[in-house]
Design a protein around this motif. Structure first.
Motif, PDB file in Angstrom:
ATOM      1  N   TYR A  51       0.836  -1.194   0.000  1.00 43.15           N
ATOM      2  CA  TYR A  51       0.000   0.000   0.000  1.00 43.15           C
ATOM      3  C   TYR A  51       0.874   1.249   0.000  1.00 43.15           C
ATOM      4  CZ  TYR A  51      -3.731   3.234   1.230  1.00 43.15           C
ATOM      5  OH  TYR A  51      -4.624   4.268   1.219  1.00 43.15           O
TER       6      TYR A  51
ATOM      7  N   ASN B 150       0.316   2.919  -3.686  1.00 43.16           N
ATOM      8  CA  ASN B 150      -0.821   3.830  -3.586  1.00 43.16           C
ATOM      9  C   ASN B 150      -0.352   5.251  -3.895  1.00 43.16           C
ATOM     10  OD1 ASN B 150      -3.196   5.151  -3.076  1.00 43.16           O
ATOM     11  ND2 ASN B 150      -2.992   5.037  -0.868  1.00 43.16           N
TER      12      ASN B 150
ATOM     13  N   LYS C  18      -2.318   7.552  -5.065  1.00 39.34           N
ATOM     14  CA  LYS C  18      -3.462   8.446  -4.936  1.00 39.34           C
ATOM     15  C   LYS C  18      -3.370   9.330  -3.685  1.00 39.34           C
ATOM     16  CE  LYS C  18      -7.206   6.176  -4.666  1.00 39.34           C
ATOM     17  NZ  LYS C  18      -8.474   5.472  -4.702  1.00 39.34           N
TER      18      LYS C  18
ATOM     19  N   LYS D 210      -0.550   9.437  -1.169  1.00 44.78           N
ATOM     20  CA  LYS D 210       0.742   9.203  -0.521  1.00 44.78           C
ATOM     21  C   LYS D 210       0.954  10.134   0.676  1.00 44.78           C
ATOM     22  CE  LYS D 210       4.841   7.134  -1.761  1.00 44.78           C
ATOM     23  NZ  LYS D 210       4.832   5.754  -2.128  1.00 44.78           N
TER      24      LYS D 210
END
Length: 133
Positions: free
Chosen positions: A105, A109, A111, A113
């Protein structure tokens, strides 16, 4: 002088450390049984047995004043309740990701951070403050 793999044995120091003190009552009790041979233990402040861990260390230190137990903080972002409450790393306030899922993740990820990093910072800060008490 005895040697192990051509290295003088007097240069080796063994340091015994127990991890996860306070994570649960069973773990705390097992670690407490080993206190006499340990150099230190790390405490999990968001575990279910923090009070038991504190009491175990106090009992040990009371009878071993010359060599008190060295206790350090174990930052825990994998299990237990989050001291900082609900966040992107634990939407329901409880950590439930294993190590690999957590880091996947963190790495993949893109989107949110910054939100992820802020949540880790907030939780780490809460755990440090709880440890200082």
């Amino acid at each position: 002088m005895q040697t192990i793999s051509n290295v003088p044995t007097h240069t080796h120091n063994i340091y015994w450390h127990a991890d996860d003190l306070g994570l649960s009552a069973g773990i705390t009790q097992s670690i407490e049984k080993c206190f006499d041979v340990l150099n230190s233990a790390s405490v999990v402040v968001n575990g279910t047995d923090l009070n038991g861990a504190v009491q175990a260390v106090k009992r040990y230190d009371k009878t071993h004043a010359r060599a008190p137990m060295r206790v350090v903080l174990h930052i825990n972002l994998m299990e237990g309740r989050a001291l900082s409450g609900k966040s992107i790393i634990c939407p329901d306030g409880v950590f439930d990701k294993d190590f690999i899922a957590f880091w996947q993740y963190a790495v993949y990820n893109r989107k949110d951070k910054v939100g992820f990093q802020d949540a880790i910072y907030a939780e780490t800060l809460h755990q440090i403050r709880a440890f200082e008490k």
